[in-house]
Design a protein around this motif. Structure first.
Motif, PDB file in Angstrom:
ATOM      1  N   UNK A 101       0.404  -0.811  -0.367  1.00  0.00           N
ATOM      2  CA  UNK A 101      -0.223   0.288  -0.185  1.00  0.00           C
ATOM      3  C   UNK A 101       0.318   1.183  -0.033  1.00  0.00           C
ATOM      4  N   UNK A 102       2.063   1.223   0.504  1.00  0.00           N
ATOM      5  CA  UNK A 102       2.863   2.385   0.502  1.00  0.00           C
ATOM      6  C   UNK A 102       3.604   2.446  -1.165  1.00  0.00           C
ATOM      7  N   UNK A 103       3.688   3.901  -0.953  1.00  0.00           N
ATOM      8  CA  UNK A 103       3.809   4.844  -2.512  1.00  0.00           C
ATOM      9  C   UNK A 103       4.244   4.417  -3.256  1.00  0.00           C
ATOM     10  N   UNK A 104       5.401   4.461  -3.277  1.00  0.00           N
ATOM     11  CA  UNK A 104       6.509   3.491  -3.932  1.00  0.00           C
ATOM     12  C   UNK A 104       6.609   2.653  -4.117  1.00  0.00           C
ATOM     13  N   UNK A 105       5.913   1.971  -3.725  1.00  0.00           N
ATOM     14  CA  UNK A 105       5.230  -0.098  -4.022  1.00  0.00           C
ATOM     15  C   UNK A 105       5.653  -0.700  -5.520  1.00  0.00           C
ATOM     16  N   UNK A 106       5.425  -1.618  -5.347  1.00  0.00           N
ATOM     17  CA  UNK A 106       5.269  -2.289  -6.457  1.00  0.00           C
ATOM     18  C   UNK A 106       4.295  -2.508  -6.825  1.00  0.00           C
ATOM     19  N   UNK A 107       3.183  -2.047  -7.898  1.00  0.00           N
ATOM     20  CA  UNK A 107       1.428  -2.381  -7.567  1.00  0.00           C
ATOM     21  C   UNK A 107       1.288  -3.987  -7.559  1.00  0.00           C
ATOM     22  N   UNK A 108       0.659  -4.386  -7.129  1.00  0.00           N
ATOM     23  CA  UNK A 108       0.533  -6.146  -7.335  1.00  0.00           C
ATOM     24  C   UNK A 108      -1.504  -6.258  -7.096  1.00  0.00           C
ATOM     25  N   UNK A 109      -1.380  -7.457  -7.421  1.00  0.00           N
ATOM     26  CA  UNK A 109      -3.176  -7.579  -8.013  1.00  0.00           C
ATOM     27  C   UNK A 109      -3.820  -9.147  -7.883  1.00  0.00           C
ATOM     28  N   UNK A 110      -4.574  -9.329  -7.944  1.00  0.00           N
ATOM     29  CA  UNK A 110      -5.125 -10.692  -8.490  1.00  0.00           C
ATOM     30  C   UNK A 110      -5.378 -11.280  -9.746  1.00  0.00           C
ATOM     31  N   UNK A 111      -5.469  -9.710 -10.453  1.00  0.00           N
ATOM     32  CA  UNK A 111      -5.670  -9.842 -11.852  1.00  0.00           C
ATOM     33  C   UNK A 111      -4.060  -9.128 -12.321  1.00  0.00           C
ATOM     34  N   UNK A 112      -4.195  -9.185 -14.299  1.00  0.00           N
ATOM     35  CA  UNK A 112      -2.934  -9.331 -14.590  1.00  0.00           C
ATOM     36  C   UNK A 112      -2.356  -7.187 -13.813  1.00  0.00           C
ATOM     37  N   UNK A 113      -1.472  -7.378 -13.146  1.00  0.00           N
ATOM     38  CA  UNK A 113      -0.981  -6.126 -12.702  1.00  0.00           C
ATOM     39  C   UNK A 113      -0.259  -5.625 -13.585  1.00  0.00           C
ATOM     40  N   UNK A 114       0.947  -6.158 -13.575  1.00  0.00           N
ATOM     41  CA  UNK A 114       2.045  -5.306 -14.138  1.00  0.00           C
ATOM     42  C   UNK A 114       2.212  -5.562 -16.043  1.00  0.00           C
ATOM     43  N   UNK A 115       2.353  -4.173 -16.763  1.00  0.00           N
ATOM     44  CA  UNK A 115       2.177  -4.388 -17.926  1.00  0.00           C
ATOM     45  C   UNK A 115       3.082  -3.856 -18.378  1.00  0.00           C
ATOM     46  N   UNK A 116       3.717  -3.078 -18.498  1.00  0.00           N
ATOM     47  CA  UNK A 116       5.359  -2.739 -18.759  1.00  0.00           C
ATOM     48  C   UNK A 116       6.403  -2.646 -17.255  1.00  0.00           C
ATOM     49  N   UNK A 117       7.684  -3.306 -17.958  1.00  0.00           N
ATOM     50  CA  UNK A 117       8.455  -3.282 -17.323  1.00  0.00           C
ATOM     51  C   UNK A 117       8.949  -1.832 -16.083  1.00  0.00           C
ATOM     52  N   UNK A 118       9.310  -2.425 -15.137  1.00  0.00           N
ATOM     53  CA  UNK A 118       9.409  -0.778 -13.936  1.00  0.00           C
ATOM     54  C   UNK A 118      10.503  -0.838 -13.154  1.00  0.00           C
ATOM     55  N   UNK A 119      11.562  -0.011 -12.578  1.00  0.00           N
ATOM     56  CA  UNK A 119      12.886  -0.003 -11.789  1.00  0.00           C
ATOM     57  C   UNK A 119      12.397   0.612 -10.510  1.00  0.00           C
ATOM     58  N   UNK A 120      13.089  -0.883  -9.579  1.00  0.00           N
ATOM     59  CA  UNK A 120      12.978   0.092  -7.954  1.00  0.00           C
ATOM     60  C   UNK A 120      14.002   0.284  -7.368  1.00  0.00           C
ATOM     61  N   UNK A 121      13.956   0.526  -6.306  1.00  0.00           N
ATOM     62  CA  UNK A 121      15.588   1.002  -5.433  1.00  0.00           C
ATOM     63  C   UNK A 121      14.910   0.402  -4.027  1.00  0.00           C
ATOM     64  N   UNK A 122      16.420  -0.141  -3.671  1.00  0.00           N
ATOM     65  CA  UNK A 122      15.664  -0.119  -1.649  1.00  0.00           C
ATOM     66  C   UNK A 122      17.039   0.116  -0.858  1.00  0.00           C
ATOM     67  N   UNK A 123      16.727   0.518   0.166  1.00  0.00           N
ATOM     68  CA  UNK A 123      17.635   1.177   0.977  1.00  0.00           C
ATOM     69  C   UNK A 123      18.524   0.125   1.651  1.00  0.00           C
ATOM     70  N   UNK A 124      17.810  -1.273   1.441  1.00  0.00           N
ATOM     71  CA  UNK A 124      18.614  -2.489   2.114  1.00  0.00           C
ATOM     72  C   UNK A 124      19.729  -2.755   0.329  1.00  0.00           C
ATOM     73  N   UNK A 125      19.403  -2.292  -0.509  1.00  0.00           N
ATOM     74  CA  UNK A 125      20.744  -2.516  -1.153  1.00  0.00           C
ATOM     75  C   UNK A 125      20.528  -1.285  -2.535  1.00  0.00           C
ATOM     76  N   UNK A 126      21.918  -1.278  -1.532  1.00  0.00           N
ATOM     77  CA  UNK A 126      22.518   0.203  -2.008  1.00  0.00           C
ATOM     78  C   UNK A 126      22.816  -0.212  -3.524  1.00  0.00           C
ATOM     79  N   UNK A 127      22.605   0.641  -4.611  1.00  0.00           N
ATOM     80  CA  UNK A 127      22.913   0.725  -5.885  1.00  0.00           C
ATOM     81  C   UNK A 127      22.784  -0.381  -6.476  1.00  0.00           C
ATOM     82  N   UNK A 128      21.424  -0.573  -6.207  1.00  0.00           N
ATOM     83  CA  UNK A 128      20.675  -1.650  -7.113  1.00  0.00           C
ATOM     84  C   UNK A 128      19.472  -1.149  -7.370  1.00  0.00           C
ATOM     85  N   UNK A 129      19.226  -2.187  -9.053  1.00  0.00           N
ATOM     86  CA  UNK A 129      18.721  -1.394  -9.842  1.00  0.00           C
ATOM     87  C   UNK A 129      17.621  -2.580  -9.512  1.00  0.00           C
ATOM     88  N   UNK A 130      16.160  -2.835  -9.143  1.00  0.00           N
ATOM     89  CA  UNK A 130      15.147  -3.603  -8.830  1.00  0.00           C
ATOM     90  C   UNK A 130      14.339  -3.791 -10.367  1.00  0.00           C
TER      91      UNK A 130
END
Ligand SMILES: Nc1nc2c(ncn2[C@@H]2O[C@H](COP(=O)(O)OP(=O)(O)OP(=O)(O)O)[C@@H](O)[C@H]2O)c(=O)[nH]1
Ligand SMILES: [Mg+2]
Length: 411
Positions: A101-130
């Motif tokens: 539910x957080x603002x910059x989280x990756x959208x999830x859902x029971x129906x097909x949700x991710x239609x195009x690729x998206x990138x995320x970062x995390x303070x737990x893994x600096x300089x990593x692009x997920x």
């Protein structure tokens, strides 16, 4: 400099003042590989070369550590792929330890949700692009099209997400990634659902899931990668901690092992050059003095000299260990050349060369037959042996410094 307690005609001038012949410019693969590229590594190469020639192991350790720190900021692209609905986006949120539910989280859902690729970062893994990819399976897209469209070539590490069943899409993804020579993990999500109370024990279920994945991969001759079983609902449970540790280690490897992989051969080359140069000096520099009853003193002084020359004397090693955040014993443990006793114990050739019988034998040569040159030659052999053993130890210590810089030792 003369060994303590030796008289002038017992011991020849020893080695500390030996000027080594100048080195040819280093033409190692390391030097070559960075001619075009990274200035940091080029600079490291030059300063390491200098420090190593001067036997300044502490500078070598500091240089490597600094470079590893710089390299640890290199961006790494990790992609999360799998069948649509397997929990890829949820996994990315769990890895980042954020709620969906957080603002910059990756959208999830029971129906097909991710239609195009998206990138995320995390303070737990600096300089990593997920990278969160649209899943396979929702359309009849082939694996080759998918690979091209998602630009598989740009990722450093792949995480294949599966849940409920390990399908042919998962196996094909693994196959394609293996063919590309890239590293990947299998992450089985929704374990919480699998472990809902039923007839089988938890251990049995976990075992079945693992064995099934392994079998499916082996059928297609895919080497079994690390497999983690998790629930995205709890990012600290099941295999999540292990997954994070593995990821941290692999990130270091991806960032450092490539760029630093040629260092051992560089070290080897520099040390071998030094050995060659010092061997020449031994051949040129030996005096007429015979072996004496003080042979032990002579050997000790020789050992001390070479340890100092290569920077593997007690004091330098203590400093190196400190700078690496560890204890000197860990560096000493594998060294034959700690002292004359350990050196002899670790090398049968030197033991033979320095045994009383051998010394007596050469003494007779000298006294009865007047063959001083044989005695001299024998002595040079011993010096060279000590030199070689110290050089070998130096290589071992350098390897350890490199290893400890990439994965700091746990003490
Ligand atoms: N119980 C449980 N549900 C999960 C888990 N992971 C994901 N889900 C649920 O599975 C559904 C799909 O999750 P997503 O993360 O959107 O899956 P996805 O693979 O990204 O799917 P697409 O983006 O549609 O391709 C959502 O309803 C999630 O809440 C898990 O570990 N446990
Ligand atoms: Mg998604």
């Amino acid at each position: 400099m003369r060994p303590r307690g030796a008289t002038a005609d017992e011991v020849e001038p020893l080695l500390p003042n030996m000027a080594e012949t100048p080195y040819a410019p280093l033409k190692s693969s390391f030097a070559r590989s960075y001619q075009t590229g990274n200035s940091i590594l080029h600079e490291l190469n030059r300063s390491l070369e200098r420090a190593l020639k001067e036997g300044k192991l502490l500078d070598v350790a500091r240089g490597i550590k600094q470079t590893v720190e710089t390299l640890s900021q290199t961006p790494v692209n990790i992609t999360v792929t799998g069948n649509s609905g397997n929990g890829m986006s949820s996994f990315i949120n769990a890895l980042r330890i954020i709620g969906h539910e957080e603002d910059d989280s990756a959208p999830t859902g029971v129906v097909r949700t991710t239609q195009t690729r998206a990138k995320y970062s995390s303070s737990h893994f600096p300089s990593v692009i997920l990278w969160d990819l649209p899943g396979l399976g929702a359309t009849d897209q082939t694996i080759d099209n998918y690979r091209e469209e998602m630009e598989f070539g740009m990722y450093d590490l792949f995480i294949i997400i599966a849940s409920e069943q390990f399908s042919s899409n998962h196996v094909n993804l693994a196959k394609v990634i293996q063919e590309m020579g890239k590293r990947f993990y299998i992450v089985w999500t929704k374990l919480d659902r699998d472990l809902r109370p039923n007839a089988h024990s938890e251990t049995q279920i976990i075992q079945n899931i693992r064995v099934n994945i392994q079998k499916e991969l082996q059928k297609e001759r895919v080497n079994v990668p690390p497999i983690f079983l998790v629930s995205n609902l709890d990012p600290l449970l099941y295999d999540f901690p292990m997954l994070r540790n593995t990821l941290h280690t692999d990130l270091s490897n991806i960032r450092c092992y490539g760029p630093l992989s040629t260092l051992p051969s560089t070290f080897e080359k520099i040390i071998d050059d030094r050995v060659a140069s010092l061997r020449e000096r031994i051949d040129e520099g030996c005096s007429e003095h015979p072996l004496s009853v003080r042979d032990d003193e002579d050997m000790k002084e020789c050992l001390k000299t070479y340890r100092l020359k290569f920077g593997v004397d007690d004091e330098s090693l203590e400093q190196v260990a400190q700078s690496m955040g560890t204890v000197v014993q860990l560096y000493m443990a594998d060294m034959k050349s700690q002292n004359l006793y350990t050196l002899r114990r670790g090398d049968w050739r030197l033991r033979l060369m320095t045994c009383t019988f051998m010394n007596g034998f050469f003494y007779i040569f000298k006294c009865l037959l007047g063959l001083r040159c044989c005695v001299r030659c024998f002595r040079r052999m011993k010096y060279k042996r000590v030199l070689l053993l110290v050089a070998q130890d130096t290589k071992t210590i350098l390897e350890k410094i490199l290893k400890d810089s990439i994965s700091p030792p746990q003490i």
